[in-house]
Motif scaffolding. Structure first.
Motif, PDB file in Angstrom:
ATOM      1  N   ILE A 175      96.992 -81.418   9.944  1.00 18.22           N
ATOM      2  CA  ILE A 175      97.317 -81.977  11.251  1.00 18.22           C
ATOM      3  C   ILE A 175      97.911 -83.372  11.097  1.00 18.22           C
ATOM      4  CG2 ILE A 175      95.491 -80.645  12.379  1.00 18.22           C
ATOM      5  CD1 ILE A 175      93.806 -83.205  12.468  1.00 18.22           C
ATOM      6  N   SER A 176      98.543 -83.849  12.163  1.00 20.03           N
ATOM      7  CA  SER A 176      99.051 -85.222  12.200  1.00 20.03           C
ATOM      8  C   SER A 176      98.824 -85.784  13.595  1.00 20.03           C
ATOM      9  CB  SER A 176     100.552 -85.254  11.866  1.00 20.03           C
ATOM     10  OG  SER A 176     101.309 -84.634  12.900  1.00 20.03           O
ATOM     11  N   GLY A 177      98.887 -87.103  13.707  1.00 24.67           N
ATOM     12  CA  GLY A 177      98.719 -87.740  15.011  1.00 24.67           C
ATOM     13  C   GLY A 177      97.323 -88.267  15.267  1.00 24.67           C
ATOM     14  N   LEU A 178      96.412 -88.070  14.336  1.00 22.97           N
ATOM     15  CA  LEU A 178      95.054 -88.593  14.445  1.00 22.97           C
ATOM     16  C   LEU A 178      94.979 -89.866  13.601  1.00 22.97           C
ATOM     17  CD1 LEU A 178      92.275 -87.699  15.677  1.00 22.97           C
ATOM     18  CD2 LEU A 178      91.737 -86.753  13.425  1.00 22.97           C
ATOM     19  N   PRO A 179      94.345 -90.937  14.077  1.00 28.48           N
ATOM     20  CA  PRO A 179      94.260 -92.159  13.276  1.00 28.48           C
ATOM     21  C   PRO A 179      93.688 -91.867  11.888  1.00 28.48           C
ATOM     22  CG  PRO A 179      93.511 -92.590  15.503  1.00 28.48           C
ATOM     23  CD  PRO A 179      93.722 -91.103  15.407  1.00 28.48           C
ATOM     24  N   PRO A 180      94.149 -92.583  10.867  1.00 26.06           N
ATOM     25  CA  PRO A 180      93.683 -92.333   9.501  1.00 26.06           C
ATOM     26  C   PRO A 180      92.161 -92.328   9.393  1.00 26.06           C
ATOM     27  CG  PRO A 180      95.534 -93.845   9.478  1.00 26.06           C
ATOM     28  CD  PRO A 180      95.168 -93.644  10.913  1.00 26.06           C
ATOM     29  N   PHE A 181      91.639 -91.281   8.817  1.00 25.79           N
ATOM     30  CA  PHE A 181      90.221 -91.086   8.516  1.00 25.79           C
ATOM     31  C   PHE A 181      89.332 -90.961   9.761  1.00 25.79           C
ATOM     32  CE2 PHE A 181      92.010 -93.027   4.699  1.00 25.79           C
ATOM     33  CZ  PHE A 181      91.621 -92.095   3.749  1.00 25.79           C
ATOM     34  N   ALA A 182      89.948 -90.852  10.948  1.00 28.09           N
ATOM     35  CA  ALA A 182      89.151 -90.655  12.164  1.00 28.09           C
ATOM     36  C   ALA A 182      88.419 -89.322  12.120  1.00 28.09           C
ATOM     37  CB  ALA A 182      90.056 -90.725  13.395  1.00 28.09           C
TER      38      ALA A 182
END
Length: 257
Positions: A175-182
């Motif tokens: 996936i993409s679009g989620l803050p890093p390591f959230a």
């Protein structure tokens, strides 16, 4: 920012290359379809297809110990039962729905890895058993799907000043679009992907398999150590269990419940 599905990948053979999918249908309580369905066991592994029980991953041929597997391409056709293995100097196809086909594929791997005569791999399948790394923990974890956050991988690459291929982490859903390591803080939470709902159940602790460059077959990055040095842990990605089934496509939207 929209969270979306960048890639869907299944790994039919434990430790070998993945197959990209345009879409996939998930079922509640079940794992990623066709994922880790087969495994090349080491001699005297103790695996019994007639009474399958989870075994430590060290009893199978896999990237953590056999880095050159990164250069062995694999394609599996569920409809025909044909497995094609492609090494730099040779390729062949095997009907692994048959005993003879499994044995022939095992001999191919023995030759490819230059194993001793007594070290004959054994290709096993015992559906619905899956040869996942976390199968030793529970049936539920055996059927968990793995999720990789592309933004976490990019942040890690920036931190270490080196390009990092997300495929090193062998995720089913990227996936993409989620803050890093959230995603690491989402354990216990549920997410949806279209009509599919999943519950995040565990962070994924990384092993030496992620040290292997998938293009060169060499160990060129101390991934677990670098994660620990920069973030205080060795986690990248999460495991999730399917709580409501349905179809998800590449490009689909991910939402937090």
């Amino acid at each position: 920012m929209t969270i979306k599905i960048e890639a869907l990948t299944r790994f039919p053979i434990k430790g070998l290359s993945g197959q990209l999918l345009d879409s996939v249908t998930l079922e509640a309580g079940q794992g990623f379809p066709g994922d880790r369905r087969f495994g090349f066991a080491r001699p005297n592994s103790g695996f019994d297809p007639a009474a399958p029980k989870p075994l430590p991953k060290a009893r199978f041929y896999m990237l953590a110990r056999d880095a050159s597997l990164a250069l062995l391409g694999s394609e599996y056709d569920e409809d025909t039962g044909m497995l094609t293995l492609s090494a730099p100097e040779r390729s062949d196809s095997f009907d692994i729905s048959t005993t003879d086909g499994k044995e022939a594929a095992s001999r191919f791997l023995k030759h490819y890895l230059s194993l001793a005569d007594e070290d004959i791999p054994q290709l096993h399948e015992a559906s619905p058993h899956r040869f996942t790394d976390v199968s030793v923990d529970s049936v539920e974890m055996m059927n968990a799907v793995s999720i990789i956050n592309q933004d976490s991988v990019e942040a890690f690459a920036k931190a270490i000043g080196q390009e990092v291929d997300p495929r090193r982490f062998r995720g089913n859903i990227q996936i993409s679009g989620l803050p890093p390591f959230a995603e690491l803080d989402m354990v216990g939470r549920e997410i949806t992907m279209g009509s599919v709902q999943l519950k995040v159940v565990r962070r994924t602790r990384r092993c030496p398999a992620t040290e292997v460059n998938l293009e060169t077959g060499e160990r060129d990055m101390k991934t677990p150590r670098l994660l620990r040095e920069h973030y205080g842990h060795m986690d990248m990605g999460v495991y999730a269990q399917v709580t409501r089934g349905g179809e998800i496509p590449v490009g689909g939207v991910v939402e937090l419940v």
